[in-house]
Design a protein around this motif. Structure first.
Motif, mmCIF file in Angstrom:
data_model
loop_
_atom_site.group_PDB
_atom_site.id
_atom_site.type_symbol
_atom_site.label_atom_id
_atom_site.label_comp_id
_atom_site.label_asym_id
_atom_site.label_seq_id
_atom_site.Cartn_x
_atom_site.Cartn_y
_atom_site.Cartn_z
ATOM 1 N N GLU A 1 0.825 -1.199 0.000
ATOM 2 C CA GLU A 1 0.000 0.000 0.000
ATOM 3 C C GLU A 1 0.862 1.252 0.000
ATOM 4 O O GLU A 1 1.997 1.245 0.482
ATOM 5 C CB GLU A 1 -0.919 0.034 1.228
ATOM 6 N N SER A 2 0.292 2.334 -0.499
ATOM 7 C CA SER A 2 0.935 3.633 -0.435
ATOM 8 C C SER A 2 -0.144 4.707 -0.422
ATOM 9 O O SER A 2 -1.275 4.473 -0.839
ATOM 10 C CB SER A 2 1.890 3.854 -1.612
ATOM 11 N N GLY A 3 0.213 5.891 0.063
ATOM 12 C CA GLY A 3 -0.694 7.017 0.025
ATOM 13 C C GLY A 3 -1.319 7.411 1.344
ATOM 14 O O GLY A 3 -2.082 8.381 1.397
ATOM 15 N N GLY A 4 -1.029 6.685 2.411
ATOM 16 C CA GLY A 4 -1.568 7.052 3.702
ATOM 17 C C GLY A 4 -0.942 8.321 4.231
ATOM 18 O O GLY A 4 0.073 8.797 3.726
ATOM 19 N N GLY A 5 -1.566 8.884 5.257
ATOM 20 C CA GLY A 5 -1.034 10.096 5.840
ATOM 21 C C GLY A 5 -2.053 10.814 6.695
ATOM 22 O O GLY A 5 -3.104 10.276 7.039
ATOM 23 N N LEU A 6 -1.732 12.050 7.029
ATOM 24 C CA LEU A 6 -2.565 12.896 7.870
ATOM 25 C C LEU A 6 -3.329 13.883 7.006
ATOM 26 O O LEU A 6 -2.729 14.601 6.194
ATOM 27 C CB LEU A 6 -1.700 13.643 8.883
ATOM 28 N N VAL A 7 -4.647 13.919 7.177
ATOM 29 C CA VAL A 7 -5.494 14.850 6.440
ATOM 30 C C VAL A 7 -6.496 15.476 7.394
ATOM 31 O O VAL A 7 -6.778 14.944 8.472
ATOM 32 C CB VAL A 7 -6.244 14.170 5.280
ATOM 33 N N GLN A 8 -7.048 16.603 6.984
ATOM 34 C CA GLN A 8 -8.065 17.279 7.772
ATOM 35 C C GLN A 8 -9.453 16.818 7.363
ATOM 36 O O GLN A 8 -9.653 16.364 6.229
ATOM 37 C CB GLN A 8 -7.945 18.789 7.603
ATOM 38 N N PRO A 9 -10.425 16.896 8.256
ATOM 39 C CA PRO A 9 -11.796 16.534 7.895
ATOM 40 C C PRO A 9 -12.271 17.287 6.661
ATOM 41 O O PRO A 9 -12.014 18.479 6.499
ATOM 42 C CB PRO A 9 -12.602 16.918 9.137
ATOM 43 N N GLY A 10 -12.973 16.571 5.780
ATOM 44 C CA GLY A 10 -13.480 17.147 4.553
ATOM 45 C C GLY A 10 -12.556 17.015 3.362
ATOM 46 O O GLY A 10 -12.989 17.235 2.226
ATOM 47 N N GLU A 11 -11.314 16.663 3.595
ATOM 48 C CA GLU A 11 -10.357 16.515 2.508
ATOM 49 C C GLU A 11 -10.454 15.142 1.856
ATOM 50 O O GLU A 11 -11.186 14.264 2.317
ATOM 51 C CB GLU A 11 -8.937 16.758 3.015
ATOM 52 N N SER A 12 -9.695 14.970 0.782
ATOM 53 C CA SER A 12 -9.662 13.716 0.044
ATOM 54 C C SER A 12 -8.279 13.099 0.118
ATOM 55 O O SER A 12 -7.283 13.783 0.368
ATOM 56 C CB SER A 12 -10.040 13.941 -1.425
ATOM 57 N N LEU A 13 -8.221 11.805 -0.122
ATOM 58 C CA LEU A 13 -6.960 11.081 -0.099
ATOM 59 C C LEU A 13 -7.056 9.884 -1.028
ATOM 60 O O LEU A 13 -8.113 9.239 -1.105
ATOM 61 C CB LEU A 13 -6.633 10.622 1.324
ATOM 62 N N LEU A 14 -5.975 9.604 -1.713
ATOM 63 C CA LEU A 14 -5.923 8.466 -2.623
ATOM 64 C C LEU A 14 -4.956 7.423 -2.085
ATOM 65 O O LEU A 14 -3.774 7.703 -1.877
ATOM 66 C CB LEU A 14 -5.475 8.910 -4.020
#
Length: 117
Positions: free
Chosen positions: A6-19
């Motif tokens: 897997e790749s692409g994990g991390g820290l994001v803020q509510p409402g954002e997107s992540l792949l």
């Protein structure tokens, strides 16, 4: 036999997107199903979405309107586009594979996704 990374994990803020992406390798039969599960702290591992080699897509009812699974059958990669992320989406996300839709035979090591302000 199959290997999943897997790749692409991390820290994001509510409402954002992540792949999230998963690179899969192994025998074609073992990669019939490629999908995603997640496990939040204190909870059981939860099915998110899966795809089959012939193009079938299956989603958990709880997230199907926010998450989208896609599969490149030639490259043996599977991705999960997550949108409108919520704090409750915080979890370790696992790529999964197997010769049938269920049960899962192979797991990646997981990618941590933290949704926090």
């Amino acid at each position: 036999q199959a290997q999943l990374v897997e790749s692409g994990g991390g820290l994001v803020q509510p409402g954002e997107s992540l792949l999230l992406s998963c690179a899969a390798s192994g025998s074609p039969s073992d990669l019939y199903m490629l999908g995603w599960y997640r496990q939040a702290p204190g909870l059981e591992r939860e099915f998110i979405a899966r795809s089959t080699r012939e193009g079938g897509l299956f989603y958990s009812d709880s997230i199907k309107d926010r998450f989208t699974i896609s599969r490149d059958r030639t490259e043996n990669t599977v991705s999960l586009r997550m949108t409108r992320l919520q704090v409750e989406d915080t979890a370790v996300y696992y790529c999964a594979a197997g010769p049938w839709r269920n049960p899962v035979e192979y797991w990646g090591k997981g990618a941590l996704v933290i949704v926090s302000s």
